[in-house]
Design an enzyme around this catalytic site. Structure first.
Site, short mmCIF file in Angstrom:
data_model
loop_
_atom_site.label_atom_id
_atom_site.label_comp_id
_atom_site.label_asym_id
_atom_site.label_seq_id
_atom_site.Cartn_x
_atom_site.Cartn_y
_atom_site.Cartn_z
N GLU A 41 23.55 -46.57 -39.16
CA GLU A 41 22.54 -46.85 -40.26
C GLU A 41 22.70 -48.32 -40.10
O GLU A 41 23.91 -48.76 -40.47
CB GLU A 41 22.68 -46.06 -41.31
CG GLU A 41 21.53 -46.55 -42.46
CD GLU A 41 21.92 -45.72 -43.75
OE1 GLU A 41 22.49 -45.23 -43.83
OE2 GLU A 41 21.01 -46.50 -44.72
N ARG A 267 36.96 -38.12 -39.89
CA ARG A 267 36.92 -39.45 -40.00
C ARG A 267 38.17 -39.94 -39.71
O ARG A 267 39.00 -39.50 -40.03
CB ARG A 267 36.49 -39.85 -41.41
CG ARG A 267 35.03 -39.70 -41.73
CD ARG A 267 34.61 -40.41 -43.12
NE ARG A 267 33.27 -40.27 -43.01
CZ ARG A 267 32.43 -41.57 -43.07
NH1 ARG A 267 33.16 -42.47 -42.96
NH2 ARG A 267 31.15 -41.21 -42.94
N LYS A 277 31.29 -48.71 -45.67
CA LYS A 277 30.54 -50.05 -45.56
C LYS A 277 30.16 -50.32 -46.97
O LYS A 277 30.14 -51.84 -47.25
CB LYS A 277 29.18 -49.67 -44.88
CG LYS A 277 29.41 -49.69 -43.34
CD LYS A 277 28.16 -49.30 -42.56
CE LYS A 277 27.86 -47.95 -42.48
NZ LYS A 277 26.68 -47.75 -41.59
#
Ligand code: ATP
Ligand code: MG
Length: 559
Positions: A41, A267, A277
Site C-alpha cells: 500500500e 511477519r 508504517k
C-alpha cells in the site's frame, strides 16, 4: 541486475512450507506456471519486513520459472501519495527484483471491482445499508455473541442497485450508506458478518484523481485484483488468516475465471526497532529522525543510506526463513549478513574517529613516504592505493593508554607499536594540556621496520593512523540502535518514550586522502574500526561518512 537472484539458483528441496505448496501444485498439475504478487500500500516507505515479503513473493516464483507482479494496493486515497509509489519502486529494484512490465494498481481495477459489486447485488449477495458506523458495531455482536441483521438487509435488489449507483454518482454524503456483503450475521468468524465492501469518500486519489467518490474496501479489492491478474498463490501475513474465508467467499461468488489461493506467513519483527508504517510515519513527521531514509530506521531507504548492501538483506531474509511462528529477530543476525557481504566487497582504508596527534621526532620536517597499500587483503584485483606517511600523524585516541589495561596491545609510554603498513614507533614522551589530558605523543621510529620485522624483539600491536597534514577532515556519523529496548512497546509502553537518546553520535575524524572523491554510497572498511559508506550529504571538502556496522558484534558494549 548482475547480482539479482535468478531462477537458476533453485534449491533442490523447497526451503519452506510455501515453496512446498508451490512445488506440489506444479507436480500435481494444479498449476503449470506460478504467478505471485507483491502488493504494497503506497502509504509509507518499505521496511525490512517488506523485504521478507518481496524476497518470498519474487523468490518463490522465480525459482520455479514463474513471475511476480508489483501491485499497488491503493484503496485508501487519504493516506497514499506518489512519493511513496516512487520510493517503493526504487527500493524493490534496489533490492534486486524486477517486475518487468507487470506493474499494476488496484485503482486501475476500480471499474471492474464496481461491476463485481453490482453482480453481487443482482445475485442478492450484497445490500446498501444505512446503519451508522456505531450501530453497525453494535449489531456486529462479539466473539461469544452472534450479530443481528440490519433492517436494510432485505432491501430489494432494484433499490440496492439504485442506491449504489447514486453512491457512485455522489448523490449521498459520506457515512450515509455503505455496501455490505450478505453472508452470515451469526458466523463465528466476525469477518463474515456482512462485511462492508464499499464506502463513500469524497477524496482525490493519487492515481485515478477525482474519478471516484466511492471506494472499495481492501478485503473486497484484494481477491478481485489477484483473480484478475491470474495470481496462483496470494501470499500475505498472518493477520489476514481470519480474512481468508472472506477472500474465498469473494472469489467463489464472482465469476472471475481464477481462484487464487491465499497463504499466510508470520511477519518479521526485529529487535530495538518498530516496523509498522504508522509508527515509522510518526517518527518522521515528528522530526525524531531525519526522514524516511534515516540510517537508524529499518526502512530499505535507511538501510541503503546506512550502507547495507542489498545482497546482505536478501541473505538475511533467506536465513530467517518463512514460517507461521511469530518471533523477534536479533539485530545481530542482520548485522552478521551485512558484515559478511561487506568483508568480501569493501576496499580497505584508514580513518581515525577520535584523533590524537603523534609526532615522529626522528623523521625530518617535511618528510614524506608514499606507501603503496593493497585495497583488500584477500582480493588483489581490488587494486592498491598510495597512502602518505609524514612526521605528524593522527592515531585513534583509545589506541594509547598511559596506564595499560591488561592485555592492551597498543601504544603505551615507552612501548612500541606498528603503524599499519608503516614503521614500528616507540612512544618517548606524553604531552598534556593544563587539564591533564593527553594532547600529543612524541615518538621515535625504527627505519629498518618498513615492511620488515624489527630485529631482536617482538612488536605485537598494529594500529591505524593517518597523516596529520595530508588527511582530510570528515564528519562521521556513528549510529546505534534507535530504541532502548528489544521490544519498544513492551508492557504497553509508548514507543516514543523508549527512543535511545544516543542513537546518533557525530564525530569529526580524519580520513586518508584517497577518499577525497569517493562518491555517495561508496563503501569502505575503515581498518580496525568498522564498515562505513559515503553519505549522500557528502561533498568534496566536506566529507560525510555513515558507520554501517562495527567490525565485530559490539552490540552489547556500545561503540
Ligand atoms: P505496516 O504494518 O508496516 O503498515 P502493511 O502490511 O500495512 O505493513 P503493506 O504495504 O500492506 O504494509 O504490505 C505489503 C506486503 O508486505 C503485504 O503482503 C504485507 O503482508 C507484507 N508485510 C508487511 N509488513 C511485513 C513484515 N513485517 N514482515 C513480512 N511481511 C510484511
Ligand atoms: Mg497492509
Amino acid at each position: 541486475m548482475a547480482d539479482a537472484p535468478s531462477g537458476s539458483s533453485a534449491p533442490s528441496a523447497p526451503s519452506d512450507f510455501i515453496r512446498r505448496i508451490i512445488a506440489d501444485d506444479l507436480r500435481t498439475g494444479k498449476h503449470d506456471h506460478i504467478l505471485t504478487r507483491f502488493p504494497p500500500e503506497p502509504n509509507g516507505y518499505l521496511h525490512i519486513g517488506h523485504a521478507k515479503s518481496i524476497c518470498l513473493n519474487f523468490g518463490s516464483s522465480l525459482e520455479v520459472g514463474g513471475v511476480c507482479n508489483l501491485r499497488f494496493d491503493d484503496t485508501n486515497p487519504e493516506k497514499e501519495e506518489q512519493e511513496y509509489i516512487d520510493s517503493i519502486t526504487r527500493d524493490v529494484r534496489w533490492l534486486g527484483f524486477d517486475w518487468a512490465d507487470r506493474l499494476f494498481f488496484a485503482s486501475d481495477y476500480f471499474e471492474k471491482v464496481y461491476e463485481c459489486a453490482e453482480e453481487l447485488i443482482r445475485k442478492g449477495l450484497a445490500y446498501v445499508d444505512s446503519l451508522s458506523a456505531e450501530e453497525m458495531r453494535e449489531y456486529r455482536g462479539t466473539l461469544t455473541q452472534p450479530g443481528r441483521e440490519s433492517p436494510d438487509r432485505h432491501r430489494p435488489v432494484e433499490e440496492n442497485l439504485r442506491l449504489f449507483r447514486e453512491m457512485r454518482a455522489g448523490v449521498h454524503p459520506e457515512g450515509k450508506y455503505v455496501l455490505r456483503a450478505k453472508i452470515d450475521m451469526a458466523a463465528p468468524n466476525i469477518n463474515l458478518r456482512d462485511p462492508v465492501l464499499y464506502r463513500v469518500k469524497f477524496a482525490t486519489h493519487h492515481h485515478v484523481g477525482d474519478a471516484w467518490c466511492l471506494y472499495p474496501m481492501y478485503d473486497f479489492t484484494h481477491p478481485i485484483s489477484d483473480a484478475l491478474e491470474g495470481i496462483t498463490h496470494s501470499v500475505c501475513t498472518l493477520e489476514f488468516e481470519d480474512h481468508r474465508p472472506l477472500y474465498d467467499w469473494v472469489v467463489d461468488h464472482l465469476d472471475l475465471g481464477c481462484k487464487p489461493r491465499q497463504i499466510e506467513f508470520s511477519r518479521l519483527s526485529l529487535e530495538y526497532t518498530v516496523m509498522s508504517k504508522r509508527k515509522l510515519n510518526l517518527l518522521v513527521k515528528e522530526g525524531l529522525v531525519s526522514g524516511w531514509d534515516d540510517p537508524r530506521l529499518p526502512t530499505l531507504a535507511g538501510m541503503r543510506r546506512r550502507g547495507y548492501p542489498p545482497e546482505a538483506i536478501r541473505e538475511f531474509c533467506a536465513r530467517i526463513g518463512v514460517s507461521k511462528a511469530d518471533n523477534r529477530v536479533e539485530v545481530g543476525q542482520l548485522e552478521s549478513c551485512v558484515r559478511e557481504a561487506l568483508d568480501a566487497s569493501s576496499p580497505r582504508a584508514m580513518a581515525v574517529l577520535r584523533p590524537l596527534k603523534v609526532v615522529i621526532e626522528t623523521l625530518p620536517e617535511g618528510h614524506l613516504d608514499r606507501l603503496t597499500l593493497g585495497n583488500h587483503p584477500k582480493r588483489p584485483e581490488l587494486g592498491q592505493r598510495s597512502v602518505p606517511l609524514t612526521r605528524d600523524l593522527f592515531i585513534e585516541a583509545d589506541d594509547f593508554a598511559e596506564i595499560s589495561p591488561k592485555g592492551f596491545k597498543r601504544l603505551v609510554p615507552d612501548g612500541e607499536v606498528r603503524l599499519r603498513g608503516g614503521y614500528v614507533i616507540r612512544c618517548r614522551e606524553v604531552v598534556k594540556n593544563e587539564a591533564g589530558e593527553v594532547v600529543e605523543l612524541r615518538c621515535t621510529h625504527d627505519p629498518a621496520t618498513l615492511g620488515a620485522d624489527p630485529v631482536g624483539r617482538k612488536v605485537r600491536g598494529v594500529i591505524h593512523w593517518v597523516s596529520a597534514d595530508r588527511s582530510l577532515p570528515a564528519s562521521i556519523r556513528l549510529y546505534d540502535r534507535l530504541f532502548l529496548r528489544p521490544d519498544p512497546e513492551e508492557e504497553g509502553q509508548d514507543f516514543l518514550t523508549m527512543l535511545n537518546p544516543a542513537s546518533l553520535e557525530t564525530v569529526t575524524g580524519r580520513v586518508e586522502p584517497s577518499l577525497a572523491d569517493a562518491p555517495p554510497e561508496a563503501r569502505f572498511q575503515f581498518e580496525r574500526v568498522g564498515y562505513f559508506c559515503v553519505d549522500q550529504d557528502s561533498r568534496p571538502g566536506a566529507l560525510v561518512f555513515n558507520r554501517t556496522v562495527t567490525l565485530r558484534d559490539s552490540w552489547a558494549g556500545g561503540n
